[in-house]
Design an enzyme around this catalytic site. Sequence first.
Site, PDB file in Angstrom:
ATOM      1  N   HIS A   1       3.243   2.812   3.170  1.00  0.00           N
ATOM      2  CA  HIS A   1       2.819   4.004   3.848  1.00  0.00           C
ATOM      3  C   HIS A   1       2.990   5.413   2.865  1.00  0.00           C
ATOM      4  O   HIS A   1       3.974   5.333   1.936  1.00  0.00           O
ATOM      5  CB  HIS A   1       3.647   4.167   5.130  1.00  0.00           C
TER       6      HIS A   1
ATOM      7  N   ASP B   1       0.156   0.095  12.106  1.00  0.00           N
ATOM      8  CA  ASP B   1      -1.167  -0.871  12.111  1.00  0.00           C
ATOM      9  C   ASP B   1      -0.782  -2.386  11.987  1.00  0.00           C
ATOM     10  O   ASP B   1      -1.656  -3.068  12.529  1.00  0.00           O
ATOM     11  CB  ASP B   1      -2.067  -0.570  10.979  1.00  0.00           C
TER      12      ASP B   1
HETATM   13  N1  CMC Z   1      -0.339  -3.933  -0.791  1.00  0.00           N
HETATM   14  C1  CMC Z   1      -0.070  -3.995  -2.058  1.00  0.00           C
HETATM   15  N2  CMC Z   1       0.318  -2.968  -2.944  1.00  0.00           N
HETATM   16  C2  CMC Z   1       0.444  -1.796  -2.323  1.00  0.00           C
HETATM   17  C3  CMC Z   1       0.289  -1.411  -0.781  1.00  0.00           C
HETATM   18  C4  CMC Z   1      -0.123  -2.655   0.087  1.00  0.00           C
HETATM   19  N3  CMC Z   1      -0.555  -2.458   1.249  1.00  0.00           N
HETATM   20  N4  CMC Z   1       0.361  -0.137  -0.827  1.00  0.00           N
HETATM   21  C5  CMC Z   1       0.873   0.202  -1.949  1.00  0.00           C
HETATM   22  N5  CMC Z   1       0.806  -0.629  -2.671  1.00  0.00           N
HETATM   23  C6  CMC Z   1       1.142  -0.383  -4.275  1.00  0.00           C
HETATM   24  C7  CMC Z   1       0.286   0.617  -4.936  1.00  0.00           C
HETATM   25  O1  CMC Z   1      -0.811  -0.290  -5.531  1.00  0.00           O
HETATM   26  C8  CMC Z   1       1.310   0.995  -6.128  1.00  0.00           C
HETATM   27  O2  CMC Z   1       1.677   0.043  -6.949  1.00  0.00           O
HETATM   28  P1  CMC Z   1       2.081   0.444  -8.678  1.00  0.00           P
HETATM   29  O3  CMC Z   1       3.027   1.377  -8.376  1.00  0.00           O
HETATM   30  O4  CMC Z   1       1.918  -0.712  -9.215  1.00  0.00           O
HETATM   31  O5  CMC Z   1       0.717   1.409  -8.802  1.00  0.00           O
HETATM   32  C9  CMC Z   1       2.535   1.255  -5.117  1.00  0.00           C
HETATM   33  O6  CMC Z   1       2.606   0.295  -4.017  1.00  0.00           O
HETATM   34  C10 CMC Z   1       2.840   2.717  -4.744  1.00  0.00           C
HETATM   35  O7  CMC Z   1       1.820   2.892  -3.624  1.00  0.00           O
HETATM   36  P2  CMC Z   1       1.948   4.312  -3.124  1.00  0.00           P
HETATM   37  O8  CMC Z   1       1.593   5.229  -3.803  1.00  0.00           O
HETATM   38  O9  CMC Z   1       2.994   4.248  -2.109  1.00  0.00           O
HETATM   39  O10 CMC Z   1       0.688   4.315  -1.936  1.00  0.00           O
HETATM   40  P3  CMC Z   1      -0.046   5.332  -1.395  1.00  0.00           P
HETATM   41  O11 CMC Z   1       1.027   6.259  -0.925  1.00  0.00           O
HETATM   42  O12 CMC Z   1      -0.959   5.863  -2.610  1.00  0.00           O
HETATM   43  O13 CMC Z   1      -0.950   4.790  -0.275  1.00  0.00           O
HETATM   44  C11 CMC Z   1      -1.382   3.595   1.740  1.00  0.00           C
HETATM   45  C12 CMC Z   1      -0.460   4.504   1.165  1.00  0.00           C
HETATM   46  C13 CMC Z   1      -0.876   3.531   3.220  1.00  0.00           C
HETATM   47  C14 CMC Z   1      -2.786   4.216   1.593  1.00  0.00           C
HETATM   48  C15 CMC Z   1      -1.081   2.391   1.053  1.00  0.00           C
HETATM   49  O14 CMC Z   1       0.269   1.678   1.287  1.00  0.00           O
HETATM   50  C16 CMC Z   1      -2.007   1.350   1.592  1.00  0.00           C
HETATM   51  O15 CMC Z   1      -3.096   1.064   1.205  1.00  0.00           O
HETATM   52  N6  CMC Z   1      -1.745   0.437   2.769  1.00  0.00           N
HETATM   53  C17 CMC Z   1      -2.578  -0.484   3.262  1.00  0.00           C
HETATM   54  C18 CMC Z   1      -3.522   0.089   4.224  1.00  0.00           C
HETATM   55  C19 CMC Z   1      -2.652   0.390   5.255  1.00  0.00           C
HETATM   56  O16 CMC Z   1      -2.004  -0.084   6.117  1.00  0.00           O
HETATM   57  N7  CMC Z   1      -2.923   1.619   6.079  1.00  0.00           N
HETATM   58  C20 CMC Z   1      -2.307   2.205   7.231  1.00  0.00           C
HETATM   59  C21 CMC Z   1      -1.282   3.164   7.067  1.00  0.00           C
HETATM   60  S1  CMC Z   1      -0.393   3.694   8.378  1.00  0.00           S
HETATM   61  C22 CMC Z   1      -1.630   4.431   9.519  1.00  0.00           C
HETATM   62  C23 CMC Z   1      -2.276   5.500   9.031  1.00  0.00           C
HETATM   63  O17 CMC Z   1      -1.443   6.684   9.073  1.00  0.00           O
HETATM   64  O18 CMC Z   1      -3.439   5.537   8.949  1.00  0.00           O
END
Ligand code: CMC
Length: 432
Positions: A309, A366
């Site tokens: 998240h 989700d």
């Molecule tokens: N699976 C694998 N790796 C992940 C995931 C995941 N679901 N989420 C984040 N990472 C990795 C990301 O690649 C990064 O790795 P590194 O440091 O090696 O580059 C690290 O974790 C940090 O990521 P982050 O900066 O915390 O991620 P973000 O803030 O850019 O993205 C997110 C947040 C929700 C978009 C992401 O976690 C994601 O894509 N999750 C899967 C999709 C999902 O479940 N979305 C629903 C969110 S909750 C409902 C809503 O509010 O919409």
Amino acid sequence: MAKTAVLKIDDKEYPLPVMEGTEGEKAIDTRQLRTASGYIAYDQGYGNTGSCESQITYLDGDNGILRHRGYPIEQLANQSEFVETAWLVIYGSLPTQKQRKDFGQLLRQNSAVEMQMQKILEGFPTSASPMAMLSALVAALPAYYPDLATNNFEKDLKNFDLAAAIAISKIRTFVAMIYRYQKGLPFVFPKQELPFCDNFLHMMFSEPYKDYVPVPEVSRALNLLLLLHADHEQNCSTSTVRMVGSSQANVFASVSAGISALSGPLHGGANMAVMQMLQSIHDEHDDGTRFIAAAKSGSKSNRLMGFGHAVYKNFDPRAKIIGEACDVVLKRLGIDDPLLAIAKNLEQAALKDDYFVSRKLYPNVDFYSGIIMRALGIPMNMFTTMFAIGRTPGWIANWREVAANPKGRIYRPRQIYVGPTKRDYVPISQRG
Ligand code: CMC
């Protein structure tokens, strides 16, 4: 004395005011930074930027805290219901009995959809994305209610109560209509006497000469699901609503833009992606190892859906509530869903894996919401539209805050330009 932060660039110092919220959140006010220094604050994705002051929702991602208007999400989930929470989110306090009754009445009065709007829906291919159809129908609302959607804050705020009820009530009706349209079933009119969630289930699942009979467990589960999505601070779709609303665009236009923002798989679309993932693990008789390994590759398209998240770095309180509710709902409905066991195993495996632990990636709302929706008979391609019904109060409340802020400005971030520097135009005849 008011605190000040000091920014030093070369030998020059720039004092910047420090702000503090009611829950102790701190910020450095950079509004005058560019005028004073020529510098802007760079924050790609706005992860460290406060775009507004808001009184609606407090979220502490490090400690898994979520409160609407001060009320903890756990208390609302246990004791409130969706319509009451919607009122709370929009108007700022728990409604009195009269306010709750009047609001319910207004929602009921505005639940039916005009015949002409049905024709808009019937103009879409039945294979169209439900979210595309939903955002288009909401974008069309100003055409039917021009007096409520004048694109003038003062006038639109005067008619706000009605516009809010129309948006909440009709978005629910649109979703039921989209479902039936795609299945080739005739539309079912809302029933005045039914509560909000039962009315939705009636419009979805009634059959010719056989009206849907409300099941208390199902109504309760749907209420919980919608309530848990009611608002979530400055997420992608809500910020979109505020951005669009800041141009003085009306509430329907702003909410329609929010629906489009919600459709992406990293936001609301994740609930569908989670179920696709669980289903394919089930179909392939896998134990989830393949998905976990792929998710660790770092590729955005292979992420473990329903995990991680942008702000929760410990646990998502909504996921905790919904995860527990899954067991209860399935048990009450007598459903044994193999995908629930797969989800639980996957969660356990990921929570033991250093990749997820070190990055503080936990299940989000989700991860389990799809299993509840499946138990309610809602098909996977409609999941994100369910999220939209739930989030509508939050979008509306945020639009209202923007519209009612006398000091509000149009949202207009800046950028750091990294393209070509000035060059002269070359006529096409000389370009080879
Ligand atoms: N699976 C694998 N790796 C992940 C995931 C995941 N679901 N989420 C984040 N990472 C990795 C990301 O690649 C990064 O790795 P590194 O440091 O090696 O580059 C690290 O974790 C940090 O990521 P982050 O900066 O915390 O991620 P973000 O803030 O850019 O993205 C997110 C947040 C929700 C978009 C992401 O976690 C994601 O894509 N999750 C899967 C999709 C999902 O479940 N979305 C629903 C969110 S909750 C409902 C809503 O509010 O919409």
